[in-house]
Design a protein around this motif. Structure first.
Motif, PDB file in Angstrom:
ATOM      1  N   GLN A 263       0.830  -1.210   0.000  1.00 12.09           N
ATOM      2  CA  GLN A 263       0.000   0.000   0.000  1.00 12.09           C
ATOM      3  C   GLN A 263       0.866   1.262   0.000  1.00 12.09           C
ATOM      4  O   GLN A 263       0.524   2.258  -0.639  1.00 12.09           O
ATOM      5  CB  GLN A 263      -0.938   0.004   1.212  1.00 12.09           C
ATOM      6  CG  GLN A 263      -1.975  -1.095   1.136  1.00 12.09           C
ATOM      7  CD  GLN A 263      -3.128  -0.879   2.117  1.00 12.09           C
ATOM      8  OE1 GLN A 263      -3.545   0.248   2.361  1.00 12.09           O
ATOM      9  NE2 GLN A 263      -3.647  -1.961   2.664  1.00 12.09           N
ATOM     10  N   LEU A 264       1.982   1.204   0.719  1.00 11.28           N
ATOM     11  CA  LEU A 264       2.885   2.360   0.746  1.00 11.28           C
ATOM     12  C   LEU A 264       3.466   2.618  -0.646  1.00 11.28           C
ATOM     13  O   LEU A 264       3.489   3.758  -1.129  1.00 11.28           O
ATOM     14  CB  LEU A 264       4.009   2.121   1.769  1.00 11.28           C
ATOM     15  CG  LEU A 264       5.058   3.222   1.899  1.00 11.28           C
ATOM     16  CD1 LEU A 264       4.422   4.549   2.335  1.00 11.28           C
ATOM     17  CD2 LEU A 264       6.148   2.835   2.899  1.00 11.28           C
ATOM     18  N   LYS A 265       3.892   1.552  -1.315  1.00 10.37           N
ATOM     19  CA  LYS A 265       4.477   1.715  -2.656  1.00 10.37           C
ATOM     20  C   LYS A 265       3.466   2.315  -3.627  1.00 10.37           C
ATOM     21  O   LYS A 265       3.804   3.175  -4.439  1.00 10.37           O
ATOM     22  CB  LYS A 265       4.960   0.354  -3.194  1.00 10.37           C
ATOM     23  CG  LYS A 265       6.330  -0.023  -2.655  1.00 10.37           C
ATOM     24  CD  LYS A 265       6.856  -1.289  -3.294  1.00 10.37           C
ATOM     25  CE  LYS A 265       6.247  -2.523  -2.653  1.00 10.37           C
ATOM     26  NZ  LYS A 265       6.827  -3.771  -3.165  1.00 10.37           N
ATOM     27  N   ARG A 266       2.219   1.852  -3.529  1.00  9.40           N
ATOM     28  CA  ARG A 266       1.172   2.400  -4.414  1.00  9.40           C
ATOM     29  C   ARG A 266       0.936   3.874  -4.124  1.00  9.40           C
ATOM     30  O   ARG A 266       0.778   4.688  -5.034  1.00  9.40           O
ATOM     31  CB  ARG A 266      -0.131   1.613  -4.232  1.00  9.40           C
ATOM     32  CG  ARG A 266      -0.101   0.340  -5.013  1.00  9.40           C
ATOM     33  CD  ARG A 266      -1.453  -0.281  -5.224  1.00  9.40           C
ATOM     34  NE  ARG A 266      -2.572   0.599  -4.919  1.00  9.40           N
ATOM     35  CZ  ARG A 266      -3.823   0.202  -4.946  1.00  9.40           C
ATOM     36  NH1 ARG A 266      -4.113  -1.031  -5.264  1.00  9.40           N
ATOM     37  NH2 ARG A 266      -4.799   1.036  -4.653  1.00  9.40           N
ATOM     38  N   ALA A 267       0.926   4.219  -2.842  1.00  7.77           N
ATOM     39  CA  ALA A 267       0.707   5.619  -2.461  1.00  7.77           C
ATOM     40  C   ALA A 267       1.874   6.488  -2.947  1.00  7.77           C
ATOM     41  O   ALA A 267       1.667   7.627  -3.378  1.00  7.77           O
ATOM     42  CB  ALA A 267       0.539   5.721  -0.958  1.00  7.77           C
ATOM     43  N   MET A 270       1.553   7.430  -6.582  1.00  4.24           N
ATOM     44  CA  MET A 270       0.647   8.576  -6.788  1.00  4.24           C
ATOM     45  C   MET A 270       1.374   9.885  -6.485  1.00  4.24           C
ATOM     46  O   MET A 270       1.208  10.870  -7.204  1.00  4.24           O
ATOM     47  CB  MET A 270      -0.573   8.465  -5.873  1.00  4.24           C
ATOM     48  CG  MET A 270      -1.214   7.108  -5.892  1.00  4.24           C
ATOM     49  SD  MET A 270      -2.851   7.122  -6.580  1.00  4.24           S
ATOM     50  CE  MET A 270      -3.754   7.851  -5.254  1.00  4.24           C
ATOM     51  N   LEU A 271       2.178   9.888  -5.421  1.00  8.94           N
ATOM     52  CA  LEU A 271       2.928  11.104  -5.074  1.00  8.94           C
ATOM     53  C   LEU A 271       3.907  11.491  -6.177  1.00  8.94           C
ATOM     54  O   LEU A 271       4.110  12.670  -6.450  1.00  8.94           O
ATOM     55  CB  LEU A 271       3.739  10.896  -3.791  1.00  8.94           C
ATOM     56  CG  LEU A 271       3.085  11.143  -2.446  1.00  8.94           C
ATOM     57  CD1 LEU A 271       4.162  11.238  -1.379  1.00  8.94           C
ATOM     58  CD2 LEU A 271       2.243  12.408  -2.461  1.00  8.94           C
ATOM     59  N   ARG A 272       4.502  10.477  -6.820  1.00  6.24           N
ATOM     60  CA  ARG A 272       5.462  10.758  -7.895  1.00  6.24           C
ATOM     61  C   ARG A 272       4.777  11.467  -9.052  1.00  6.24           C
ATOM     62  O   ARG A 272       5.374  12.302  -9.723  1.00  6.24           O
ATOM     63  CB  ARG A 272       6.114   9.458  -8.387  1.00  6.24           C
ATOM     64  CG  ARG A 272       7.097   8.901  -7.391  1.00  6.24           C
ATOM     65  CD  ARG A 272       7.843   7.682  -7.952  1.00  6.24           C
ATOM     66  NE  ARG A 272       8.575   7.057  -6.876  1.00  6.24           N
ATOM     67  CZ  ARG A 272       8.254   5.884  -6.331  1.00  6.24           C
ATOM     68  NH1 ARG A 272       7.231   5.189  -6.808  1.00  6.24           N
ATOM     69  NH2 ARG A 272       8.962   5.406  -5.326  1.00  6.24           N
ATOM     70  N   GLN A 273       3.510  11.130  -9.279  1.00  2.80           N
ATOM     71  CA  GLN A 273       2.762  11.815 -10.343  1.00  2.80           C
ATOM     72  C   GLN A 273       2.459  13.242  -9.944  1.00  2.80           C
ATOM     73  O   GLN A 273       2.493  14.160 -10.759  1.00  2.80           O
ATOM     74  CB  GLN A 273       1.468  11.062 -10.632  1.00  2.80           C
ATOM     75  CG  GLN A 273       1.734   9.769 -11.361  1.00  2.80           C
ATOM     76  CD  GLN A 273       0.473   8.967 -11.610  1.00  2.80           C
ATOM     77  OE1 GLN A 273      -0.632   9.481 -11.463  1.00  2.80           O
ATOM     78  NE2 GLN A 273       0.630   7.719 -11.981  1.00  2.80           N
TER      79      GLN A 273
END
Ligand code: NAG
Ligand code: NAG
Ligand code: NAG
Ligand code: NAG
Length: 373
Positions: A263-267, A270-273
């Motif tokens: 879940q952290l990696k997915r979040a 999104m932050l990278r975008q």
């Protein structure tokens, strides 16, 4: 012909030179700012009183490298210390010991506090488990300290951006304690799964906050495999062999850590975008630790990786009535033969392997080494 030869030769040289730079040059940071818990605290908790864990003020804590207790929850150096060394910088001073005169030759500071949570203390008080918290200095409190310090490092936005562009921000590991506290007072895996999105959100919010403050290079670690930790193995051990994996770790608890990390990696994706100018690096603590948990002897852990070096007996040498540093406990003669230090934290030897996996290895995404400058 001669020219072609020269060309090939210089190509080889350049290639060789590049490889050399990649594998041995220090990391290029002028300063490091660290946020987190006992995995990276270099003294704040001790300076704040360490009421819940006074033994970190004494040997055998610190015995291996510093030869005295520093407030680190280990026998020696932590991952953050090895990252400082790899950057050619001094070990980070704890924020609570920072003096004004140290700001002249400032290379970063450590805000981490042992026992700290990603979520605020209020969250735990609201669930009536606030009393078990070691500290209220959660991630947002640590961010407040950063904000306070920032005004003495730079003033205009331009000045701050220039300053922080050459800094590495370590956002964690943090979040492990949010789960530890709840598990240790009897929370079930099913109940705790519901809190994972909240913990992940607290970490990503902190990451966004720092980017808004000028950070561009950030390392965000996931959690260690808690099912391989001596305290979990002791408290939640089972007579049912199918609950253990081939390494002797508790499968369900490791699956929990993996889920947090997923879940952290997915979040972070999104932050990278949202912040394409920033480098948001995920650090795979789980994978880096699994390497030596899977092959202890290959990494020199002749005493194994699941049994604590320092403790008061029991199958994993973790005894809650005689924890490391308390009467009835003793430390093994060679801490580097163990990965686990006191049942909860790792030894310097284990942290060194984790740091190596981040700095020289493949456990950071994108790689830590290909940094901006
Ligand atoms: C945290 O805050 C609560 C409420 O303000 C207080 O009662 C408690 O003593 C604090 N805990 C620690 C460890 O400082
Ligand atoms: C052992 O655990 C497995 C799940 O890991 C479960 O399916 C099985 O029923 C358990 N056996 C006993 C005897 O409790
Ligand atoms: C745990 O520590 C207590 C207190 O020192 C001791 O009485 C007990 O025997 C220990 N348990 C084990 C399993 O060694
Ligand atoms: C990375 O590799 C270099 C060169 O082999 C070594 O000197 C350094 O200690 C390693 N860094 C870490 C953190 O292990």
């Amino acid at each position: 012909m001669k020219m072609l030869f020269t060309l090939i030769l210089s190509f080889c040289l350049i290639f060789y030179f590049n490889v050399e730079i990649v594998s041995t040059s220090p990391l290029q940071y002028d300063s490091i700012f660290n946020f987190g818990d006992s995995l990276s605290d270099t003294g704040n908790f001790l300076l704040s009183g360490a009421m819940a864990f006074p033994v970190i003020a004494q040997l055998p804590y610190g015995e291996t490298f510093f030869r005295h207790a520093t407030g680190r929850c280990s026998d020696g150096r932590l991952v953050v210390d090895f990252i400082s060394e790899a950057s050619g910088l001094p070990h980070l001073p704890p924020y609570l010991a920072l003096r004004k005169d140290q700001l002249h030759s400032f290379h970063g500071v450590n805000f981490a506090v042992a026992g700290a949570t990603a979520l605020d203390a209020k969250f735990f008080y609201d669930q009536s488990i606030g009393k078990v918290l070691w500290t209220n200095d959660s991630l947002s409190v640590q961010l407040g300290w950063f904000k306070q310090l920032k005004s003495s490092l730079c003033t205009t936005k331009q000045e701050c951006d220039n300053y922080f562009k050459k800094s590495l921000f370590l956002v964690g590991e943090i979040g492990g304690n949010d789960y530890n506290y709840a598990y240790f007072v009897g929370g079930s895996i099913k109940q705790l799964r519901a809190s994972v999105p909240l913990v992940v959100e607290a970490i990503t919010k902190a990451t966004s906050f720092l980017i808004e403050e000028g950070a561009v290079e950030l390392l965000v670690p996931g959690n260690f495999p808690i099912g391989c930790s001596a305290v979990y193995l002791t408290l939640f051990g089972s007579p049912n062999k199918t609950e253990y994996d081939r390494n002797g770790c508790l499968k369900a608890y490791n699956a929990f850590s993996k889920n947090h990390n997923y879940q952290l990696k997915r979040a972070l994706d999104m932050l990278r975008q949202k912040y394409p100018h920033a480098r948001i690096i995920y650090a795979d603590y789980y994978g880096a630790a699994m390497r030596f948990i899977h092959a202890p002897r290959h990494h020199g852990f002749t005493g194994g990786t699941l049994t604590a070096c320092c403790g008061g007996g029991g199958p994993y040498n973790f005894n809650n009535s005689a924890r490391c540093g308390h009467i009835g406990s003793r430390a093994c003669s060679n801490p580097s033969s163990h990965a686990n230090w006191d049942g909860i934290h790792l030894t310097e030897a284990a942290y060194r392997y984790v740091a190596m996996g981040l700095v020289n290895g493949t456990f950071t995404t994108p790689p830590l080494r290909s940094s901006l400058k």
